[in-house]
Write an enzyme that holds these catalytic residues in place. Structure first.
Site, mmCIF file in Angstrom:
data_model
loop_
_atom_site.group_PDB
_atom_site.id
_atom_site.type_symbol
_atom_site.label_atom_id
_atom_site.label_comp_id
_atom_site.label_asym_id
_atom_site.label_seq_id
_atom_site.Cartn_x
_atom_site.Cartn_y
_atom_site.Cartn_z
ATOM 1 N N PHE A 217 0.744 -1.353 0.090
ATOM 2 C CA PHE A 217 0.539 -0.290 -0.596
ATOM 3 C C PHE A 217 0.850 1.024 0.441
ATOM 4 O O PHE A 217 1.650 2.014 1.003
ATOM 5 C CB PHE A 217 -1.188 0.082 1.431
ATOM 6 C CG PHE A 217 -1.879 1.192 0.741
ATOM 7 C CD1 PHE A 217 -3.241 0.774 0.970
ATOM 8 C CD2 PHE A 217 -1.801 1.958 1.663
ATOM 9 C CE1 PHE A 217 -3.698 2.193 0.701
ATOM 10 C CE2 PHE A 217 -2.872 3.911 1.428
ATOM 11 C CZ PHE A 217 -3.963 3.117 1.061
ATOM 12 N N ASP A 326 9.170 2.839 1.412
ATOM 13 C CA ASP A 326 8.144 3.546 2.125
ATOM 14 C C ASP A 326 8.024 3.486 3.259
ATOM 15 O O ASP A 326 7.180 2.043 4.157
ATOM 16 C CB ASP A 326 6.812 3.417 1.194
ATOM 17 C CG ASP A 326 5.776 3.929 1.652
ATOM 18 O OD1 ASP A 326 5.410 4.914 2.721
ATOM 19 O OD2 ASP A 326 4.469 3.502 0.769
ATOM 20 N N LYS A 357 2.398 10.747 8.372
ATOM 21 C CA LYS A 357 2.169 10.009 9.632
ATOM 22 C C LYS A 357 2.498 10.576 11.407
ATOM 23 O O LYS A 357 2.613 11.280 11.285
ATOM 24 C CB LYS A 357 1.782 8.678 10.168
ATOM 25 C CG LYS A 357 1.028 7.965 8.703
ATOM 26 C CD LYS A 357 0.387 6.489 8.970
ATOM 27 C CE LYS A 357 -0.090 5.944 8.099
ATOM 28 N NZ LYS A 357 -1.809 5.817 8.106
ATOM 29 N N THR A 381 1.850 23.845 -4.270
ATOM 30 C CA THR A 381 1.856 25.201 -2.991
ATOM 31 C C THR A 381 2.195 24.519 -2.242
ATOM 32 O O THR A 381 3.161 26.113 -1.520
ATOM 33 C CB THR A 381 -0.182 26.088 -3.262
ATOM 34 O OG1 THR A 381 -0.259 25.601 -4.528
ATOM 35 C CG2 THR A 381 0.559 27.060 -2.464
HETATM 36 C C1 LIG Z 1 2.647 2.302 4.128
HETATM 37 C C2 LIG Z 1 2.358 4.132 3.748
HETATM 38 N N1 LIG Z 1 2.752 5.334 2.168
HETATM 39 C C3 LIG Z 1 1.423 5.326 2.308
HETATM 40 C C4 LIG Z 1 0.082 5.166 3.077
HETATM 41 C C5 LIG Z 1 -0.613 7.446 2.028
HETATM 42 O O1 LIG Z 1 -0.526 7.817 3.648
HETATM 43 P P1 LIG Z 1 -1.561 8.999 2.800
HETATM 44 O O2 LIG Z 1 -3.234 7.745 3.625
HETATM 45 O O3 LIG Z 1 -1.785 9.951 4.171
HETATM 46 O O4 LIG Z 1 -1.352 9.693 1.478
HETATM 47 C C6 LIG Z 1 0.157 4.640 3.524
HETATM 48 C C7 LIG Z 1 -1.289 5.354 4.791
HETATM 49 O O5 LIG Z 1 -1.822 3.833 4.938
HETATM 50 C C8 LIG Z 1 1.067 3.468 4.091
HETATM 51 O O6 LIG Z 1 0.643 3.227 5.246
#
Ligand SMILES: Cc1ncc(COP(=O)(O)O)c(C=O)c1O
Length: 508
Positions: A217, A326, A357, A381
């Site tokens: 994700f 990530d 987060k 922006t």
């Molecule tokens: C590993 C990971 N990457 C990206 C995201 C996307 O973040 P956002 O919800 O702040 O766009 C999440 C969100 O849960 C995530 O867990």
């Protein structure tokens, strides 16, 4: 109320180190009761089921304006403290999910309240700048104090952004720009490239790809979504790219007990990664970057070994692909190290590390060579929010001062041990408590999860727990995930385990 709570000491009697044997069994403290320095409540307190009547009325009202299908309940953030989230019906719940893992040191932490009331910080809260063109005087210093003080090994540059998705989206662009400049041997585009990109055609919009993993994700924006493979509902009806998707290892837990089988599974996946890189190059759509989470979170808390990641990093290097880790969900300390990739023990773990987060601001760290070569290529922006860097600097102070990473490691051990005992999967532990319900307890630090027998029982358990005053989250097909704040202590673990044990007993 707030000021009374500020001076309140936690008087919960705490209990540790004994086994769960029966629903009525209780952890008993062997040591003196600890005092939590910060204020907090002494336990959950429930007045209604959740959502209660006030939450339901507000959901109806908001439903006239937005889709409210995902709203759990409405919150009273003013009254929430530390590890306890209070709702608008006056229910106070122990929060092990913390706004999808995004509250670093609990609700209304006094240190952050102090930052908020410091007159020197007011201007940063009132005047949100367009950071890319008009940054405030103290911006470089604040970046050094906050984000750069926890920069991953080998990285001295950081680009702030707003959320996780926009961090990843821009990180992908940075990888493509880097890759094309590498292919060209310089950074001066041809006239043909300039004109063709305006109509979405090659060579200006090149056929490049990013390799991602099944179950990963990375967000819901268009580019990120092409690398997100956790749930169909996120992707349905949205056009996407033909980019390679590798299998993520499906490991057996506890990892140490299945080391040989797991190593074989990881080798299979790594082989597939190399095959895909070669295949996509042959297709004329080379892999510019590989993106991966250190622990697949939304996809079901899927782990892989440090060896797997080290090998993957080497494969990326060998094939000239950027390696993007990530850490949006894993970053910020919940695994017991500030970055989950630190568990791999590498000096050069990645080319890009994205975050959001618990870091309060989004963004990504990157190697020098991944700096965008011209203005406005990586741009929007706001490009973050400097007030969040001020909060983050204070969060980092609290983490250091209170040695919260050590605490997380200790607390995480207690949590995982408690989960093992509930499923009793390990030799030497007492008879299984709920083998028909629970399996595959796993985790690093407090970043823990456990599988439930099926999706509907999992959802039912989460709802029941909430009605009793415990907030936990789901992930993957049938897992429960635990994402408490860094101030979640061992006595919170014991409180949780006792309550969870009682809830599980209803399924016997
Ligand atoms: C590993 C990971 N990457 C990206 C995201 C996307 O973040 P956002 O919800 O702040 O766009 C999440 C969100 O849960 C995530 O867990």
């Amino acid at each position: 109320m707030a000021s009374a709570l500020l001076s309140r000491q936690l008087a919960l009697s705490l209990q540790q180190n004994l086994r769960l044997a029966a629903p009525g069994y209780r952890y008993i403290s062997k040591t003196a009761t600890k005092t939590l320095e910060e204020f907090e409540y002494d336990g959950p307190s429930m007045k209604t089921e959740v959502p209660g009547p006030r939450s339901k009325a507000l959901t109806k009202q908001l439903g006239e304006i937005q889709n409210v299908g995902a709203v759990h309940f409405f919150c009273n953030y003013e009254e929430s403290r530390g590890n306890y989230l209070v709702d608008v019906d006056g229910n106070r719940m122990l929060d092990l999910y913390t706004q999808i893992s995004s509250i670093p040191i609990g609700y209304n932490h006094p240190a952050l309240m102090k930052v908020m009331s410091n007159p020197n910080n007011l201007s940063a809260f009132v005047n949100r700048p367009a950071l890319g063109i008009l940054p405030p005087e103290n911006f470089p210093d604040k970046l050094v104090e906050s984000l750069l003080s926890v920069a991953p090994s080998g990285m001295t540059r950081v680009q702030t952004m707003a959320c996780g998705s926009c961090s990843n989206e821009n990180a992908y662009k940075a990888m493509f720009i880097w890759y094309r400049n590498k292919e060209r041997g310089h950074n001066i585009p041809s006239q043909e490239e300039i004109s063709s990109c305006m109509v979405n055609q090659v060579p200006g919009c090149p056929d490049l790809s990013i390799l991602s993993f099944m179950g990963g994700f990375h967000g819901r924006t268009m580019g990120c979504l092409a690398t997100t493979h956790s749930k169909a509902i996120h992707k349905l009806d949205v056009p996407s790219f033909d980019w390679p998707i590798a299998p993520f290892p499906k490991l057996r837990y506890p990892l140490e007990e299945f080391a040989r089988e797991n190593a074989q599974e990881e080798a299979r996946c790594l082989e597939e990664v190399e095959d895909l890189i070669v295949k996509w190059r042959q297709k004329g759509r080379p892999v510019a970057g590989i993106v991966i989470e250190p622990i697949q979170a939304e996809g079901g808390d899927n782990h892989a070994s440090p060896d797997f990641f080290r090998n993957l990093r080497n494969i990326a290097r060998k094939h000239g692909c950027a390696f993007h880790v990530d850490e949006v969900q894993t970053g910020g300390g919940a695994t017991g190290k500030f970055w989950a990739h630190e568990h791999w023990g590498m000096d050069d773990p990645a080319d890009i590390v994205s975050f959001s987060k618990k870091l309060l601001t989004g963004g990504y760290y990157h190697k020098n060579e991944l700096t965008a070569d011209k203005p406005y290529r990586i741009f929007n922006t706001w490009m973050g929010d400097p007030s969040k860097n001020i909060f983050l600097a204070e969060v980092l102070n609290v983490i250091k001062r209170e040695r919260l990473l050590d605490e997380v490691t200790r607390t995480g051990k207690a949590l995982l041990q408690g989960l093992y005992e509930l499923q009793a999967c390990r030799s030497g532990l007492p008879t299984a408590q709920y083998p028909h319900l629970l399996s595959a307890a796993r985790g690093k630090g407090t970043f823990c999860a456990i599988d439930v027998c099926d999706d509907s029982t999992r959802n039912n358990l989460i709802n029941k727990a909430r009605d009793k005053g415990i907030i936990i989250g789901g992930c993957g097909d049938k897992s429960i995930r635990f994402r408490p704040a860094l101030v979640f202590k061992e006595y919170h673990v014991h409180l949780f385990l006792n309550m969870f044990n009682d809830i599980l007993a209803e399924y016997k």
